[in-house]
Scaffold this active site. Structure first.
Site, mmCIF file in Angstrom:
data_model
loop_
_atom_site.group_PDB
_atom_site.id
_atom_site.type_symbol
_atom_site.label_atom_id
_atom_site.label_comp_id
_atom_site.label_asym_id
_atom_site.label_seq_id
_atom_site.Cartn_x
_atom_site.Cartn_y
_atom_site.Cartn_z
ATOM 1 N N ILE A 157 0.839 -1.200 0.000
ATOM 2 C CA ILE A 157 0.000 0.000 0.000
ATOM 3 C C ILE A 157 0.871 1.246 0.000
ATOM 4 O O ILE A 157 1.746 1.405 0.860
ATOM 5 C CB ILE A 157 -0.927 0.021 1.230
ATOM 6 N N GLY A 187 8.667 3.803 1.665
ATOM 7 C CA GLY A 187 7.886 3.198 2.736
ATOM 8 C C GLY A 187 6.386 3.217 2.518
ATOM 9 O O GLY A 187 5.909 3.477 1.434
ATOM 10 N N SER A 188 5.641 2.909 3.541
ATOM 11 C CA SER A 188 4.191 2.910 3.599
ATOM 12 C C SER A 188 3.708 1.722 4.406
ATOM 13 O O SER A 188 4.009 1.627 5.581
ATOM 14 C CB SER A 188 3.552 2.936 2.214
ATOM 15 N N ARG A 189 2.989 0.754 3.754
ATOM 16 C CA ARG A 189 2.408 -0.329 4.538
ATOM 17 C C ARG A 189 2.334 -1.605 3.707
ATOM 18 O O ARG A 189 2.102 -1.559 2.490
ATOM 19 C CB ARG A 189 1.002 0.061 4.994
#
Length: 218
Positions: A157, A187-189
């Protein structure tokens, strides 16, 4: 009971490499730094640019590091470096483990199990921060793997800063556990869905290391 928290990895560029898919960000930054440093002795303007450009280039090299890892044993291992943001039972009996990746984490994601990639689907969406509930509608790539545990779903995500997800392998590829499969820039999820009957062996707030931290327990 969940095991103790995993220590943060002490990654280094030494013995590692730069992540595939980093070049659109990295090359212009490094080129600007190199050019400004070369002209710094003859130009005050170049000297003023050289310091921040060099610092930014060094930061980019760190952000896009891709260290070698000794892959752990276990049925399901973490696909991402980061912190467990949530553990949520799903309506179909699966359990979703969401791992938040900060800009300081390694951005390369790894296969949680050995198996065959049965689908890689890009879904357009927004770019709100990954810790926001609305991030469920963010830009993402949905993976499905045919494994010894059956179908395993993993979702990369994008977030407020991450604007590009770069899959490394296409549908139909056989992957080994811990193999590099994609990159989320900055980055993120990453979410992984454990099948019904598979117990979670991490807890919210725990640090995870891609290819090292075991997600499930026997």
């Amino acid at each position: 009971m969940p095991h103790s928290q995993t220590s943060a990895p002490r990654d280094s560029l030494l013995g590692g490499r730069i992540a595939r898919g980093a070049s659109p960000w990295l090359l212009p930054t490094v080129a600007t730094a190199a050019l400004s440093l070369a002209r710094a002795r003859r130009s005050g303007a170049a000297k003023a640019v050289a310091v921040p450009a060099t610092a930014l280039a060094a930061g980019m090299l760190w952000f896009f590091r891709d260290p070698e890892r000794e892959i752990a044993s276990g049925r399901v291992i973490s696909p991402a470096d980061g912190v467990v943001q949530s553990i949520m039972p799903w309506k179909d009996g699966r359990t979703r483990v969401a791992i938040f990746m900060s800009p300081l984490n390694v951005h390369v994601n790894r296969a949680p199990l050995a198996g065959t990639v049965t689908s890689v689907e890009h879904i357009p969406g927004g770019f709100v921060p990954a810790f926001n509930k609305e991030s469920e509608n963010n830009e993402r790539v949905v993976w499905h793997f045919d494994t010894e545990l059956g179908d395993i779903e993993m979702v990369q995500i994008a977030g407020a800063v991450a604007r590009r997800i770069v899959p490394y392998v296409p549908q139909g590829t056989k992957v080994e556990q811990g193999e590099r499969i994609g990159l989320i820039r900055f980055g993120s999820r990453v979410d992984i869905y454990l099948p019904e009957g598979v117990d979670v062996d991490v807890e919210v707030g725990q640090q995870t290391v891609a290819g090292v931290t075991r997600i499930d327990r026997d």
